[in-house]
Write a protein that holds these residues in place. Sequence first.
Motif, mmCIF file in Angstrom:
data_model
loop_
_atom_site.group_PDB
_atom_site.id
_atom_site.type_symbol
_atom_site.label_atom_id
_atom_site.label_comp_id
_atom_site.label_asym_id
_atom_site.label_seq_id
_atom_site.Cartn_x
_atom_site.Cartn_y
_atom_site.Cartn_z
ATOM 1 N N VAL A 114 0.849 -1.200 0.000
ATOM 2 C CA VAL A 114 0.000 0.000 0.000
ATOM 3 C C VAL A 114 0.883 1.248 0.000
ATOM 4 O O VAL A 114 1.772 1.391 0.837
ATOM 5 C CB VAL A 114 -0.943 0.008 1.220
ATOM 6 N N THR A 115 0.620 2.133 -0.939
ATOM 7 C CA THR A 115 1.395 3.377 -1.051
ATOM 8 C C THR A 115 0.625 4.587 -0.532
ATOM 9 O O THR A 115 1.224 5.604 -0.207
ATOM 10 C CB THR A 115 1.784 3.637 -2.515
ATOM 11 N N HIS A 116 -0.698 4.490 -0.484
ATOM 12 C CA HIS A 116 -1.534 5.599 -0.036
ATOM 13 C C HIS A 116 -2.516 5.058 1.009
ATOM 14 O O HIS A 116 -3.456 4.332 0.659
ATOM 15 C CB HIS A 116 -2.304 6.225 -1.197
ATOM 16 N N ILE A 117 -2.292 5.413 2.286
ATOM 17 C CA ILE A 117 -3.154 4.954 3.368
ATOM 18 C C ILE A 117 -4.373 5.875 3.467
ATOM 19 O O ILE A 117 -4.241 7.099 3.447
ATOM 20 C CB ILE A 117 -2.384 4.935 4.695
ATOM 21 N N LEU A 118 -5.548 5.257 3.579
ATOM 22 C CA LEU A 118 -6.798 6.006 3.563
ATOM 23 C C LEU A 118 -7.556 5.852 4.876
ATOM 24 O O LEU A 118 -7.507 4.796 5.507
ATOM 25 C CB LEU A 118 -7.674 5.510 2.409
ATOM 26 N N LYS A 119 -8.268 6.920 5.235
ATOM 27 C CA LYS A 119 -9.097 6.906 6.449
ATOM 28 C C LYS A 119 -10.436 7.551 6.144
ATOM 29 O O LYS A 119 -10.658 8.045 5.031
ATOM 30 C CB LYS A 119 -8.381 7.618 7.593
ATOM 31 N N GLU A 120 -11.311 7.528 7.148
ATOM 32 C CA GLU A 120 -12.674 8.056 6.987
ATOM 33 C C GLU A 120 -12.690 9.450 6.374
ATOM 34 O O GLU A 120 -11.919 10.336 6.768
ATOM 35 C CB GLU A 120 -13.356 8.103 8.360
ATOM 36 N N SER A 121 -13.537 9.614 5.347
ATOM 37 C CA SER A 121 -13.790 10.894 4.680
ATOM 38 C C SER A 121 -12.647 11.359 3.790
ATOM 39 O O SER A 121 -12.726 12.468 3.231
ATOM 40 C CB SER A 121 -14.157 11.998 5.685
ATOM 41 N N ASP A 122 -11.578 10.580 3.672
ATOM 42 C CA ASP A 122 -10.560 10.913 2.673
ATOM 43 C C ASP A 122 -11.190 10.867 1.286
ATOM 44 O O ASP A 122 -12.191 10.174 1.053
ATOM 45 C CB ASP A 122 -9.398 9.919 2.732
ATOM 46 N N ALA A 123 -10.612 11.595 0.366
ATOM 47 C CA ALA A 123 -11.094 11.603 -1.020
ATOM 48 C C ALA A 123 -9.920 11.410 -1.963
ATOM 49 O O ALA A 123 -8.814 11.880 -1.692
ATOM 50 C CB ALA A 123 -11.815 12.915 -1.327
ATOM 51 N N LEU A 124 -10.155 10.678 -3.038
ATOM 52 C CA LEU A 124 -9.129 10.540 -4.062
ATOM 53 C C LEU A 124 -9.771 10.665 -5.422
ATOM 54 O O LEU A 124 -10.925 10.258 -5.632
ATOM 55 C CB LEU A 124 -8.394 9.205 -3.939
ATOM 56 N N ASN A 125 -9.019 11.264 -6.343
ATOM 57 C CA ASN A 125 -9.517 11.478 -7.688
ATOM 58 C C ASN A 125 -8.841 10.501 -8.634
ATOM 59 O O ASN A 125 -7.634 10.577 -8.853
ATOM 60 C CB ASN A 125 -9.244 12.915 -8.136
ATOM 61 N N ILE A 126 -9.602 9.571 -9.158
ATOM 62 C CA ILE A 126 -9.080 8.566 -10.081
ATOM 63 C C ILE A 126 -10.075 8.361 -11.203
ATOM 64 O O ILE A 126 -11.284 8.424 -10.987
ATOM 65 C CB ILE A 126 -8.793 7.228 -9.364
ATOM 66 N N LEU A 127 -9.540 8.161 -12.409
ATOM 67 C CA LEU A 127 -10.385 8.005 -13.600
ATOM 68 C C LEU A 127 -11.394 9.151 -13.712
ATOM 69 O O LEU A 127 -12.562 8.951 -14.054
ATOM 70 C CB LEU A 127 -11.121 6.666 -13.577
ATOM 71 N N ASN A 128 -10.915 10.360 -13.408
ATOM 72 C CA ASN A 128 -11.744 11.566 -13.481
ATOM 73 C C ASN A 128 -12.986 11.485 -12.595
ATOM 74 O O ASN A 128 -14.009 12.114 -12.887
ATOM 75 C CB ASN A 128 -12.165 11.839 -14.934
ATOM 76 N N THR A 129 -12.886 10.724 -11.533
ATOM 77 C CA THR A 129 -14.009 10.551 -10.609
ATOM 78 C C THR A 129 -13.496 10.658 -9.177
ATOM 79 O O THR A 129 -12.445 10.109 -8.850
ATOM 80 C CB THR A 129 -14.679 9.174 -10.818
ATOM 81 N N GLN A 130 -14.232 11.365 -8.330
ATOM 82 C CA GLN A 130 -13.838 11.488 -6.931
ATOM 83 C C GLN A 130 -14.461 10.363 -6.108
ATOM 84 O O GLN A 130 -15.673 10.165 -6.120
ATOM 85 C CB GLN A 130 -14.252 12.839 -6.356
ATOM 86 N N PHE A 131 -13.619 9.641 -5.400
ATOM 87 C CA PHE A 131 -14.055 8.576 -4.509
ATOM 88 C C PHE A 131 -13.921 9.050 -3.068
ATOM 89 O O PHE A 131 -12.909 9.628 -2.689
ATOM 90 C CB PHE A 131 -13.214 7.317 -4.719
ATOM 91 N N GLU A 132 -14.939 8.755 -2.276
ATOM 92 C CA GLU A 132 -14.930 9.058 -0.841
ATOM 93 C C GLU A 132 -14.695 7.769 -0.075
ATOM 94 O O GLU A 132 -15.226 6.708 -0.429
ATOM 95 C CB GLU A 132 -16.263 9.670 -0.430
ATOM 96 N N ILE A 133 -13.911 7.842 0.984
ATOM 97 C CA ILE A 133 -13.609 6.670 1.803
ATOM 98 C C ILE A 133 -14.568 6.599 2.984
ATOM 99 O O ILE A 133 -14.769 7.584 3.696
ATOM 100 C CB ILE A 133 -12.154 6.712 2.308
ATOM 101 N N ILE A 134 -15.142 5.429 3.178
ATOM 102 C CA ILE A 134 -16.027 5.165 4.304
ATOM 103 C C ILE A 134 -15.415 4.021 5.110
ATOM 104 O O ILE A 134 -15.207 2.929 4.577
ATOM 105 C CB ILE A 134 -17.438 4.767 3.838
ATOM 106 N N THR A 135 -15.077 4.267 6.362
ATOM 107 C CA THR A 135 -14.558 3.174 7.190
ATOM 108 C C THR A 135 -15.731 2.287 7.604
ATOM 109 O O THR A 135 -16.760 2.769 8.070
ATOM 110 C CB THR A 135 -13.827 3.697 8.431
ATOM 111 N N THR A 136 -15.543 0.963 7.440
ATOM 112 C CA THR A 136 -16.639 0.016 7.698
ATOM 113 C C THR A 136 -16.135 -1.175 8.513
ATOM 114 O O THR A 136 -16.161 -2.321 8.045
ATOM 115 C CB THR A 136 -17.248 -0.471 6.373
ATOM 116 N N PRO A 137 -15.657 -0.967 9.738
ATOM 117 C CA PRO A 137 -15.168 -2.085 10.542
ATOM 118 C C PRO A 137 -16.292 -3.043 10.920
ATOM 119 O O PRO A 137 -17.457 -2.659 11.011
ATOM 120 C CB PRO A 137 -14.588 -1.393 11.777
#
Length: 260
Positions: free
Chosen positions: A86-109
């Motif tokens: 893993v090169t990019h660690i993600l947490k709740e509400s982080d956002a990343l832009n990939i394939l011209n689309t913004q993805f929001e991270i939802i933690t789901t333990p």
Amino acid sequence: MIQIQAIPAFQDNYIWLLSEDSSQHCLVVDPGDAVVVKEALQKQGLELSGILITHHHWDHTNGIEALTKDRNIPVYGPDNPDILGVTHILKESDALNILNTQFEIITTPGHTLDHIAFFARPKQSDPILFCGDTLFSAGCGRLFEGSAEQMQNSFYKLRALPENTRIYCTHEYTLANLAFAQVVEPENHSIEDYRNRVNQLREQNRPSLPSSLKLEMTINPFLRTDQNSVITAVKEHAPETVLSNDADVFGALRQWKDHF
């Protein structure tokens, strides 16, 4: 516009491949098997430009090393040192832009403690959710590490998403889950209707996925822990269980499913 296709792996896994009409770049979600991913890339002339990981289980991560060996690409995943690569660690509400689309991270333990989901609202398309092993069509993941309360809270987050959200989980468990759902709610005719549709798809060797949140709210007992029909079924199955809240119902329902 994002195109999403299933790459079957192992006995019942799906590795999701995301691509765009206007580009050869693509992403994969939870590549447990590098071989089938490489075969799909070669067949379609696609170039892998990123990997999304929902949690640390081997059938979701084993392909990372082979897929990144000759590629300098980002690997997005939860904060867990057991996931190598893993090169990019993600947490709740982080956002990343990939394939011209913004993805929001939802933690789901719940299924695992490190579990995350990827949610996006692509242009000209319904919202999409890559939820790993948290939410399945008509079911949910086993509570290997987390508690019923944690998983119920994760489900509260998912229930709050738009009802037209397309659900991309990573196992073909739908028919088995529907068999259980029918026992829990035998009078829920939507379950029988959906089971007939899924049977037709599987007879044609087609995935039952994606599902939709609207459908799951109708047929998935783990999203219906506040419904009297589900609560009554749990009470009848385990009359000694104290049901003080939705998490108690969820936990008793999951224990029932574990031994179904």
